[in-house]
Scaffold this active site. Structure first.
Site, short mmCIF file in Angstrom:
data_model
loop_
_atom_site.label_atom_id
_atom_site.label_comp_id
_atom_site.label_asym_id
_atom_site.label_seq_id
_atom_site.Cartn_x
_atom_site.Cartn_y
_atom_site.Cartn_z
N HIS A 14 -46.23 -5.74 12.24
CA HIS A 14 -44.82 -6.10 12.19
C HIS A 14 -44.62 -7.15 11.11
O HIS A 14 -45.45 -8.04 10.94
CB HIS A 14 -44.37 -6.65 13.54
N HIS B 164 -36.47 -11.68 8.10
CA HIS B 164 -35.77 -12.91 7.69
C HIS B 164 -36.56 -13.68 6.64
O HIS B 164 -37.78 -13.70 6.65
CB HIS B 164 -35.54 -13.81 8.91
N HIS C 153 -26.98 -19.29 11.76
CA HIS C 153 -27.97 -18.47 12.49
C HIS C 153 -29.23 -19.25 12.82
O HIS C 153 -30.26 -19.06 12.18
CB HIS C 153 -28.39 -17.23 11.68
N HIS D 97 -33.34 -6.30 4.62
CA HIS D 97 -33.48 -6.82 5.97
C HIS D 97 -34.22 -5.75 6.77
O HIS D 97 -34.61 -4.72 6.20
CB HIS D 97 -32.08 -7.12 6.55
N ASP E 213 -27.03 -8.42 17.42
CA ASP E 213 -26.57 -9.82 17.38
C ASP E 213 -25.49 -10.03 16.30
O ASP E 213 -24.99 -11.13 16.11
CB ASP E 213 -27.73 -10.81 17.19
N HIS E 214 -25.11 -8.92 15.62
CA HIS E 214 -24.03 -8.97 14.63
C HIS E 214 -22.91 -7.96 14.92
O HIS E 214 -21.81 -8.10 14.39
CB HIS E 214 -24.58 -8.74 13.21
N GLY F 162 -27.54 -10.68 36.88
CA GLY F 162 -26.51 -9.64 36.85
C GLY F 162 -25.74 -9.53 35.55
O GLY F 162 -24.95 -8.62 35.37
N ASP G 191 -28.63 -17.84 6.37
CA ASP G 191 -29.47 -17.53 7.53
C ASP G 191 -30.62 -18.55 7.64
O ASP G 191 -31.32 -18.80 6.67
CB ASP G 191 -30.02 -16.11 7.30
N SER H 299 -41.37 -9.71 9.52
CA SER H 299 -40.03 -10.19 9.84
C SER H 299 -39.01 -9.66 8.84
O SER H 299 -39.33 -9.30 7.72
CB SER H 299 -40.03 -11.71 9.83
#
Length: 552
Positions: free
Chosen positions: A361, A365, A387, A138, A74-75, A45, A192, A363
């Site tokens: 794909h 990072h 992070h 990024h 997430d930021h 929930g 990071d 990344s």
């Protein structure tokens, strides 16, 4: 007494997500990022998890601003929830501001919040801090690292980054500025650690564009591409590939539509002429002239791709003659939901392209060699890895030591730890409150550990309600107790067990009601104990037992 600078991570350590760090100097505070995390499968929930900001609420008079590195959830995801408790001005780049504005409008905070945009290369004065915005690459446009200048020295906070020498927008990361800061002297680096386990370099975003061109070439099927809505440069490459092959593009999924609107209005996405069409109009075109860009790369149940896979999407029906390209890797924990969607698409005869080896794909990072470059350029006196989970923080610490840094100059902290820095020393001081606050619907923080434990128990073992009608005249049972179960067993198929439960509850109730002066609380306790122990003995299960006393 030596001057002190405090770095207080409130989220993002020993976890992935809910990134938030407070910097304290000369009695003033600035906050960097304000992210959320997604709930685990056992958090029934819960919509999202945000950092505990008790410390910021207590010290709200000393806060000079919230600085945001980039627009990923997430930021930025916790901003509306935190602002309702601590109002502070927000400083960020233009595209990030566009995304935050959407959130503020949704939560009715747009009028009461000061949102200030800052161009990379510019600095902002916030009390005793001067925060300089430095452009980084990024997987979302307009990302920034910060050089936080104080009288004591400069801290470099990288945010999420990678070094991309061929970025889609042509704006390479400002490594030259990091080098200049390194020459001037960097007191501490906060960097990071997400991809620190991977050796080498992260591939350029442009590699994915080449894959799209290859997948579109000579393809006769309708193409459906799913990726993270926030990855504007990825969507740009889909638009370019579609235009190059004479295809029209339609967009579906709320977050994808919102991001497309913001990024085109602000000029971060250039839509080729006559390429974009409405989802309802694209159906009239031949399949080999259609491209649909959709949300759902993580298999989320409400997303457009999920609805297509399970035939609940209003406008798009998929089957043979469709090619779905999944241009994202599954976030750890989402593998099962992504597989479910892929399996369902295969069942419908759809061709699914999802192999990581095919450069669908890359990344956002930095891998080990890029992290080394940043360490070498900034030459910090102290280092705090941010992070990442524990192993990532430890590996990042080892990487810094390989670069010649003394282990005593590195702090592997936990959320809430206060890292105290003077000109010559670094140490972990006493901790401040930090943890998880659950968001459930409009409730923030009202679901705690006890409620979560109950939900887990209900999910795993179900519940048994024992309803006892008691005479208000003499305190005796008026009729046998009624047994109601949910998520435990199907009553009609287990009449014997229900009868036995009734007898157990009746005996237990009688033992209490025979003695005058006993209250309802005691009656409930005795019945609960008797029923629970009987159920465990006979079924080896521990459902939640709720005795209900009704006086008649």
């Amino acid at each position: 007494m030596a001057e002190k600078l405090k770095i207080i991570p409130l989220g993002g350590l020993n976890e992935i997500g809910k990134n938030m760090t407070a910097y304290e100097y000369g009695g003033e505070i600035i906050v960097v990022d304000c992210g959320m995390a997604f709930p685990g499968d056992d958090m029934y929930g819960i919509d999202c998890i945000i950092p505990d900001v008790t410390y910021l609420i207590k010290n709200r008079a000393r806060i000079r601003g919230l600085f945001i590195t980039h627009g990923h959830e997430d930021h930025v995801g916790a901003i509306p929830y935190v602002l309702k408790q601590v109002n502070m001005p927000i400083y960020c780049t233009r595209f990030t501001a566009g995304l935050i504005q959407l959130k503020l409008e949704e939560h009715g905070l747009a009028k009461s919040t000061k949102l200030i945009t800052v161009e990379p290369g510019r600095s902002v004065r916030a009390g005793k801090f001067t925060v300089e915005f430095i452009h980084v690459n990024h997987s979302i446009a307009d990302s920034a690292a910060f050089a936080i200048h104080t009288h004591m020295g400069t801290i470099v906070h990288t945010g999420d980054f990678k070094i991309d020498s061929t970025p889609i927008d042509g704006e390479v990361m400002d490594l030259a500025r990091l080098g200049e800061l390194g020459k001037e002297g960097v007191l501490a680096l906060c960097a990071d650690s997400t991809n620190v386990e991977r050796p080498g370099y992260t591939m350029s975003e442009r590699a994915v564009g080449q894959t799209f061109m290859r997948q579109f070439q000579g393809c006769e099927e309708r193409i459906i591409v799913t990726t993270f809505a926030s990855n504007v440069h990825r969507i740009q490459q889909v638009l370019d590939a579609a235009a190059a092959h004479g295809r029209k593009v339609a967009v579906t999924g709320r977050s994808m539509e919102n991001i497309m609107r913001v990024s085109t209005e602000l000029g971060y996405m250039k839509v080729p002429k006559n390429t974009l069409v409405d989802i309802n109009k694209i159906k009239g075109l031949p399949k080999n002239k259609q491209v649909i860009v959709t949300t759902g790369s993580q298999g989320e149940e409400m997303s457009a791709l999920y609805r297509m896979a399970f035939s609940t999407h209003k406008q798009v029906e998929v089957g043979p003659g469709d090619k779905v390209i999944i241009s994202a890797s599954a976030i750890p924990g989402n593998e099962v939901t992504v597989s479910r969607v892929i399996n369902e698409l295969f069942r419908k005869g759809v061709k699914v392209i999802y192999d990581r080896a095919d450069m669908l794909h890359v990344s956002g990072h930095a891998c080990q060699e890029e992290l080394k470059i940043v360490h070498a350029l900034t030459r910090p006196r102290f280092f705090i890895p941010l992070h990442g989970e524990q192993r990532m923080l430890q590996i990042h610490s080892q990487l810094a030591q390989q670069m010649g840094m003394d282990r005593s100059h590195i702090a592997i902290a936990d959320n809430g730890d206060v890292v105290e820095i003077t000109a010559k020393t670094l140490k972990l001081g006493s901790a401040v409150p930090a943890g998880e606050v659950y968001v459930d619907g409009s409730g923030v923080g009202d679901v705690g550990a006890v409620v979560m434990r109950d939900r887990k128990r209900l999910a795993e073992d179900g519940m048994v309600v024992v309803v006892m009608p008691i005479s208000s005249h003499d305190g005796g049972l008026l009729s046998p107790p009624e047994i109601v179960t949910r998520g435990f067993i199907y009553v009609k198929e287990s009449g014997d067990l229900m009868k036995e439960l009734q007898n157990i509850a009746m005996d237990a109730a009688d033992s209490v009601t025979r003695k005058r002066g006993r209250d309802d609380g005691e009656l409930r306790g005795v019945v609960k104990s008797a029923v629970s122990s009987y159920l465990f003995k006979t079924t080896k299960r521990s459902p939640m037992v709720i005795p209900v006393v009704t006086r008649l």
